[in-house]
Design a protein around this motif. Structure first.
Motif, PDB file in Angstrom:
ATOM      1  N   GLN A   1      16.785  -5.556  13.353  1.00 32.22           N
ATOM      2  CA  GLN A   1      16.612  -4.235  13.036  1.00 32.22           C
ATOM      3  C   GLN A   1      15.440  -3.447  13.936  1.00 32.22           C
ATOM      4  N   TYR A   2      14.455  -4.374  14.248  1.00 31.76           N
ATOM      5  CA  TYR A   2      13.607  -3.935  15.255  1.00 31.76           C
ATOM      6  C   TYR A   2      14.046  -3.508  16.419  1.00 31.76           C
ATOM      7  N   ILE A   3      15.050  -4.226  17.084  1.00 30.49           N
ATOM      8  CA  ILE A   3      15.516  -4.035  18.404  1.00 30.49           C
ATOM      9  C   ILE A   3      16.362  -2.926  18.280  1.00 30.49           C
ATOM     10  N   GLU A   4      17.064  -2.612  17.049  1.00 29.35           N
ATOM     11  CA  GLU A   4      17.804  -1.417  17.212  1.00 29.35           C
ATOM     12  C   GLU A   4      17.042  -0.183  17.120  1.00 29.35           C
ATOM     13  N   GLU A   5      15.769  -0.297  16.390  1.00 31.80           N
ATOM     14  CA  GLU A   5      14.700   0.782  16.114  1.00 31.80           C
ATOM     15  C   GLU A   5      14.295   0.988  17.734  1.00 31.80           C
ATOM     16  N   CYS A   6      14.062   0.278  18.450  1.00 34.46           N
ATOM     17  CA  CYS A   6      13.410   0.202  19.701  1.00 34.46           C
ATOM     18  C   CYS A   6      14.424   1.027  20.582  1.00 34.46           C
ATOM     19  N   LYS A   7      15.973   0.688  20.425  1.00 34.11           N
ATOM     20  CA  LYS A   7      16.748   1.259  21.231  1.00 34.11           C
ATOM     21  C   LYS A   7      17.079   2.838  20.920  1.00 34.11           C
ATOM     22  N   ASP A   8      17.024   3.056  19.569  1.00 31.02           N
ATOM     23  CA  ASP A   8      17.310   4.493  19.050  1.00 31.02           C
ATOM     24  C   ASP A   8      16.086   5.382  19.292  1.00 31.02           C
ATOM     25  N   CYS A   9      14.851   4.879  18.880  1.00 28.32           N
ATOM     26  CA  CYS A   9      13.682   5.666  18.996  1.00 28.32           C
ATOM     27  C   CYS A   9      12.725   5.481  20.413  1.00 28.32           C
ATOM     28  N   LYS A  10      13.190   4.626  21.428  1.00 30.99           N
ATOM     29  CA  LYS A  10      12.586   4.291  22.327  1.00 30.99           C
ATOM     30  C   LYS A  10      11.015   4.080  22.386  1.00 30.99           C
ATOM     31  N   GLN A  11      10.851   3.226  21.341  1.00 29.10           N
ATOM     32  CA  GLN A  11       9.567   2.697  21.013  1.00 29.10           C
ATOM     33  C   GLN A  11       9.528   1.505  20.103  1.00 29.10           C
ATOM     34  N   ILE A  12       8.373   0.766  19.928  1.00 30.81           N
ATOM     35  CA  ILE A  12       8.491  -0.427  19.375  1.00 30.81           C
ATOM     36  C   ILE A  12       7.831  -0.005  17.959  1.00 30.81           C
ATOM     37  N   PRO A  13       8.506  -0.571  16.929  1.00 27.48           N
ATOM     38  CA  PRO A  13       7.751  -0.186  15.432  1.00 27.48           C
ATOM     39  C   PRO A  13       6.583  -1.192  15.565  1.00 27.48           C
ATOM     40  N   GLN A  14       5.548  -0.442  14.624  1.00 26.64           N
ATOM     41  CA  GLN A  14       4.158  -1.055  14.548  1.00 26.64           C
ATOM     42  C   GLN A  14       4.441  -2.630  14.059  1.00 26.64           C
ATOM     43  N   ASP A  15       5.354  -2.886  13.101  1.00 28.34           N
ATOM     44  CA  ASP A  15       5.619  -4.249  12.383  1.00 28.34           C
ATOM     45  C   ASP A  15       6.014  -5.053  13.600  1.00 28.34           C
ATOM     46  N   PHE A  16       6.936  -4.543  14.462  1.00 31.82           N
ATOM     47  CA  PHE A  16       7.334  -5.566  15.607  1.00 31.82           C
ATOM     48  C   PHE A  16       6.026  -5.880  16.439  1.00 31.82           C
ATOM     49  N   ILE A  17       5.273  -4.820  16.809  1.00 32.45           N
ATOM     50  CA  ILE A  17       4.171  -5.135  17.634  1.00 32.45           C
ATOM     51  C   ILE A  17       3.285  -6.259  17.067  1.00 32.45           C
ATOM     52  N   ASP A  18       3.136  -6.096  15.664  1.00 28.52           N
ATOM     53  CA  ASP A  18       2.272  -7.030  15.029  1.00 28.52           C
ATOM     54  C   ASP A  18       3.136  -8.442  14.990  1.00 28.52           C
ATOM     55  N   LEU A  19       4.308  -8.605  14.717  1.00 28.25           N
ATOM     56  CA  LEU A  19       5.149  -9.861  14.954  1.00 28.25           C
ATOM     57  C   LEU A  19       4.988 -10.218  16.448  1.00 28.25           C
ATOM     58  N   LEU A  20       4.990  -9.747  17.434  1.00 32.75           N
ATOM     59  CA  LEU A  20       4.911 -10.091  18.789  1.00 32.75           C
ATOM     60  C   LEU A  20       3.550 -10.525  18.908  1.00 32.75           C
ATOM     61  N   ARG A  21       2.550  -9.687  18.785  1.00 34.29           N
ATOM     62  CA  ARG A  21       1.197 -10.287  19.052  1.00 34.29           C
ATOM     63  C   ARG A  21       0.913 -11.437  18.192  1.00 34.29           C
ATOM     64  N   HIS A  22       1.229 -11.492  16.782  1.00 41.22           N
ATOM     65  CA  HIS A  22       1.178 -12.807  16.337  1.00 41.22           C
ATOM     66  C   HIS A  22       1.576 -13.924  16.968  1.00 41.22           C
ATOM     67  N   ASN A  23       2.871 -13.939  17.335  1.00 37.05           N
ATOM     68  CA  ASN A  23       3.815 -15.071  17.861  1.00 37.05           C
ATOM     69  C   ASN A  23       3.255 -15.696  19.109  1.00 37.05           C
ATOM     70  N   PHE A  24       2.896 -14.611  20.013  1.00 42.57           N
ATOM     71  CA  PHE A  24       2.564 -14.964  21.460  1.00 42.57           C
ATOM     72  C   PHE A  24       0.817 -14.755  21.545  1.00 42.57           C
ATOM     73  N   LEU A  25       0.259 -14.453  20.506  1.00 34.95           N
ATOM     74  CA  LEU A  25      -1.142 -14.271  20.795  1.00 34.95           C
ATOM     75  C   LEU A  25      -1.491 -13.250  21.952  1.00 34.95           C
ATOM     76  N   ALA A  26      -0.561 -12.167  21.878  1.00 31.57           N
ATOM     77  CA  ALA A  26      -0.846 -11.375  22.859  1.00 31.57           C
ATOM     78  C   ALA A  26      -1.990 -10.188  22.723  1.00 31.57           C
ATOM     79  N   LYS A  27      -2.473  -9.777  24.007  1.00 31.35           N
ATOM     80  CA  LYS A  27      -3.666  -8.818  23.752  1.00 31.35           C
ATOM     81  C   LYS A  27      -2.812  -7.381  23.715  1.00 31.35           C
TER      82      LYS A  27
END
Length: 119
Positions: free
Chosen positions: A20-46
């Protein structure tokens, strides 16, 4: 009402959510905040950034400190279409991680309950 979920059920539900996040990225041309949270959590991203031009997600990960005190941030990039592939590799099954995933699923109404119980 409580929802009782096993690790595999959480993983399966998160796959649906990532799609769902991927589809939203494609449609809106931005990353949903919850997807950012998931990516930051899984990768310990800055940081997490959506590169519209390349339709790619860029993740900045701290590779350690330089002697001068500046962080050494390495940027990883992958096409937004490949976002679901990294999920299996980055999924974490510790109790704290599963609780984070459960809260994320509950927030996104994938699981509609007032309490999530991990089994």
């Amino acid at each position: 009402m409580a929802s009782y979920l096993r690790t595999e059920e959480i993983k399966t539900s998160l796959r649906v959510l990532v799609n769902q996040y991927i589809e939203e990225c494609k449609d809106c041309k931005q990353i949903p905040q919850d997807f950012i949270d998931l990516l930051r959590h899984n990768f310990l991203a800055k940081f997490v950034f959506y590169n519209k031009k390349e339709e790619a997600i860029e993740i900045g990960i701290n590779q350690g400190s330089e002697p001068s005190g500046y962080p050494n941030i390495k940027v990883f990039s992958f096409p937004v279409n490949k976002a679901s592939e990294w999920f299996d590799e980055s999924f974490k099954s510790d109790k704290n991680d599963l609780e984070f995933y459960g809260k994320l699923l509950n927030r996104n109404e994938i699981i509609s309950s007032s309490e999530l119980v991990l089994i």
